[in-house]
Scaffold this active site. Structure first.
Site, PDB file in Angstrom:
ATOM      1  N   ASP A 116      27.580  17.790  28.350  1.00 21.99           N
ATOM      2  CA  ASP A 116      28.942  17.985  28.859  1.00 21.99           C
ATOM      3  C   ASP A 116      29.867  17.219  27.926  1.00 21.99           C
ATOM      4  O   ASP A 116      29.441  16.270  27.252  1.00 21.99           O
ATOM      5  CB  ASP A 116      29.075  17.435  30.289  1.00 21.99           C
TER       6      ASP A 116
ATOM      7  N   LEU B  58      31.548  21.795  23.510  1.00 19.89           N
ATOM      8  CA  LEU B  58      31.041  23.162  23.290  1.00 19.89           C
ATOM      9  C   LEU B  58      31.566  23.754  21.985  1.00 19.89           C
ATOM     10  O   LEU B  58      31.005  24.720  21.461  1.00 19.89           O
ATOM     11  CB  LEU B  58      31.445  24.068  24.447  1.00 19.89           C
TER      12      LEU B  58
ATOM     13  N   GLY C  57      32.532  24.582  30.064  1.00 21.72           N
ATOM     14  CA  GLY C  57      33.808  25.243  29.754  1.00 21.72           C
ATOM     15  C   GLY C  57      34.827  24.992  30.847  1.00 21.72           C
ATOM     16  O   GLY C  57      34.571  24.301  31.826  1.00 21.72           O
ATOM     17  N   VAL C  58      36.011  25.581  30.634  1.00 22.19           N
ATOM     18  CA  VAL C  58      37.100  25.436  31.604  1.00 22.19           C
ATOM     19  C   VAL C  58      36.757  26.284  32.822  1.00 22.19           C
ATOM     20  O   VAL C  58      36.416  27.459  32.695  1.00 22.19           O
ATOM     21  CB  VAL C  58      38.432  25.894  30.963  1.00 22.19           C
ATOM     22  N   SER C  59      36.842  25.694  34.025  1.00 19.20           N
ATOM     23  CA  SER C  59      36.335  26.398  35.211  1.00 19.20           C
ATOM     24  C   SER C  59      37.435  26.815  36.189  1.00 19.20           C
ATOM     25  O   SER C  59      37.144  27.183  37.323  1.00 19.20           O
ATOM     26  CB  SER C  59      35.327  25.512  35.937  1.00 19.20           C
TER      27      SER C  59
ATOM     28  N   SER D 204      32.161  34.679  36.973  1.00 20.04           N
ATOM     29  CA  SER D 204      33.012  34.379  38.128  1.00 20.04           C
ATOM     30  C   SER D 204      33.541  35.654  38.769  1.00 20.04           C
ATOM     31  O   SER D 204      33.683  36.697  38.113  1.00 20.04           O
ATOM     32  CB  SER D 204      34.194  33.527  37.651  1.00 20.04           C
TER      33      SER D 204
ATOM     34  N   TYR E 290      41.360  32.735  32.529  1.00 21.74           N
ATOM     35  CA  TYR E 290      40.024  32.245  32.881  1.00 21.74           C
ATOM     36  C   TYR E 290      39.103  33.435  33.188  1.00 21.74           C
ATOM     37  O   TYR E 290      37.986  33.520  32.659  1.00 21.74           O
ATOM     38  CB  TYR E 290      40.150  31.304  34.087  1.00 21.74           C
TER      39      TYR E 290
ATOM     40  N   SER F 146      32.731  31.472  45.612  1.00 16.35           N
ATOM     41  CA  SER F 146      33.258  30.122  45.825  1.00 16.35           C
ATOM     42  C   SER F 146      32.080  29.227  46.165  1.00 16.35           C
ATOM     43  O   SER F 146      31.624  29.211  47.317  1.00 16.35           O
ATOM     44  CB  SER F 146      34.263  30.121  46.976  1.00 16.35           C
TER      45      SER F 146
ATOM     46  N   ARG G 268      39.435  33.259  52.950  1.00 12.88           N
ATOM     47  CA  ARG G 268      38.816  34.066  51.894  1.00 12.88           C
ATOM     48  C   ARG G 268      37.361  33.655  51.645  1.00 12.88           C
ATOM     49  O   ARG G 268      36.485  34.483  51.418  1.00 12.88           O
ATOM     50  CB  ARG G 268      39.650  33.919  50.615  1.00 12.88           C
TER      51      ARG G 268
HETATM   52  C1  15L Z   1      35.904  30.033  40.259  1.00 11.40           C
HETATM   53  O1  15L Z   1      35.505  30.752  39.338  1.00 11.40           O
HETATM   54  C2  15L Z   1      36.246  28.608  40.047  1.00 11.40           C
HETATM   55  O2  15L Z   1      35.426  28.005  39.061  1.00 11.40           O
HETATM   56  C3  15L Z   1      36.195  27.792  41.317  1.00 11.40           C
HETATM   57  O3  15L Z   1      36.863  26.582  41.084  1.00 11.40           O
HETATM   58  C4  15L Z   1      36.823  28.527  42.509  1.00 11.40           C
HETATM   59  O4  15L Z   1      38.179  28.620  42.333  1.00 11.40           O
HETATM   60  C5  15L Z   1      36.186  29.900  42.654  1.00 11.40           C
HETATM   61  O5  15L Z   1      36.198  30.629  41.448  1.00 11.40           O
HETATM   62  C6  15L Z   1      36.848  30.780  43.749  1.00 11.40           C
HETATM   63  O6  15L Z   1      37.251  31.890  43.449  1.00 11.40           O
HETATM   64  O7  15L Z   1      36.902  30.325  44.890  1.00 11.40           O
END
Ligand code: 15L
Length: 279
Positions: free
Chosen positions: A36, A55, A76-78, A113, A142, A171, A180
């Site tokens: 990391d 990275l 990476g950026v999440s 995601s 993202y 999530s 949600r």
């Molecule tokens: C994601 O991809 C994010 O990394 C996480 O922080 C949440 O926001 C999740 O999606 C989500 O959609 O709940």
């Protein structure tokens, strides 16, 4: 389940999901190589070792992946961020991960995601659930970086035979936090079982799997989970009474990506439902 025959590299080890996986896979006795950009904040399991690296540093990644049979790419950026912040870790970093996997003959398990498809509307009534071959509809930079990651996997499988599984995670939280998430929630134990199945499955090719627990109101349907034998066991319904009344703004409520869809949204408010037709 068994432990894999070769060490497993985990990127993003210091993030929330990385820390959880380090402990849960470490408890199974898996040999883990962790990395990391941020220091690892917890006590390392005896079977794990950590190297701090960016990275963007392809050589460092090649070294860390040496001898590994799988790369769990959670780095990476999440979250949604400006494009320039996403570019290095998520796009260049992904390329470094795939080059390392190609050299080692390793399988990539990519933390994709739901934000790859976040601008699909939430299903209502008898609306069909989304299947894994649905159109990408990313809800921000993202989400676009995750689409790119999935396409990188497509190309490395077709061109180089690098196996990969793309987990469209909903999530993943200790518990659902809003209405949600009654649909999108993935429990931590279901995530660990999912990763075990991804790493230990015999053959996967290029696969896409929805990362959601067994939630009755889930948005997502068919995917490639039969290839790995994963069956999620938890579901979010026990939190319904607590979270049902949690209503957000109209854009977030309309789309599967929720609040991500609403970030810097500059069209007029989405009402009534067919306001945006044609596509
Ligand atoms: C994601 O991809 C994010 O990394 C996480 O922080 C949440 O926001 C999740 O999606 C989500 O959609 O709940």
């Amino acid at each position: 389940m068994n432990a894999p025959s070769k060490p497993v590299l985990l990127t993003g080890a210091s993030g929330a999901l990385g820390r959880h996986l380090t402990q849960s896979l470490g408890a199974l006795g898996w040999a883990l190589r962790l990395t990391d950009i941020a220091p690892f904040p917890d006590v390392l399991p005896p079977s794990a070792r950590f190297v701090q690296a960016d990275l963007n540093d392809g050589v460092a990644l090649l070294r860390q992946a040496e001898g590994c049979g799988a790369i769990l790419h959670f780095g990476g950026v999440s979250v949604e961020r400006p494009f320039e912040e996403i570019l290095g870790p998520n796009l260049r970093g992904l390329y470094h991960v795939y080059e390392a996997a190609r050299r080692e003959g390793a399988r990539v398990i990519f933390a994709s995601s739901n934000h790859t498809i976040g601008f699909h509307e939430r299903p209502r009534g008898n609306d069909a659930k989304l299947d894994a071959d649905c159109a990408f509809r990313p809800d921000g930079y993202y989400g676009i970086s995750k689409v790119y990651g999935e396409m990188m996997g497509r190309m490395y499988w077709d061109k180089h035979g690098v196996e990969n599984i793309n987990l469209r995670i909903g999530s993943c939280q200790p518990k659902p936090l809003d209405r949600r998430m009654l649909s999108t929630w993935l429990s931590y134990p279901d995530l660990t079982r999912l990763i075990e199945c991804c790493v230990l499955a015999e053959k996967v090719g290029h696969a896409v799997i929805w990362g959601q627990s067994n939630n009755p109101t889930g948005y997502w349907g068919e995917d490639h989970r039969a290839r790995i034998g994963w069956v999620p066991q938890d579901n979010a319904e026990v939190w319904r009474a607590e979270l049902e009344s949690f209503i957000s703004d109209p854009v977030s409520e309309r789309y599967q990506g929720g609040a991500y869809a609403a970030i810097e949204y500059s069209r007029s408010a989405p009402s009534p439902r067919d306001h945006f037709a044609p596509e």
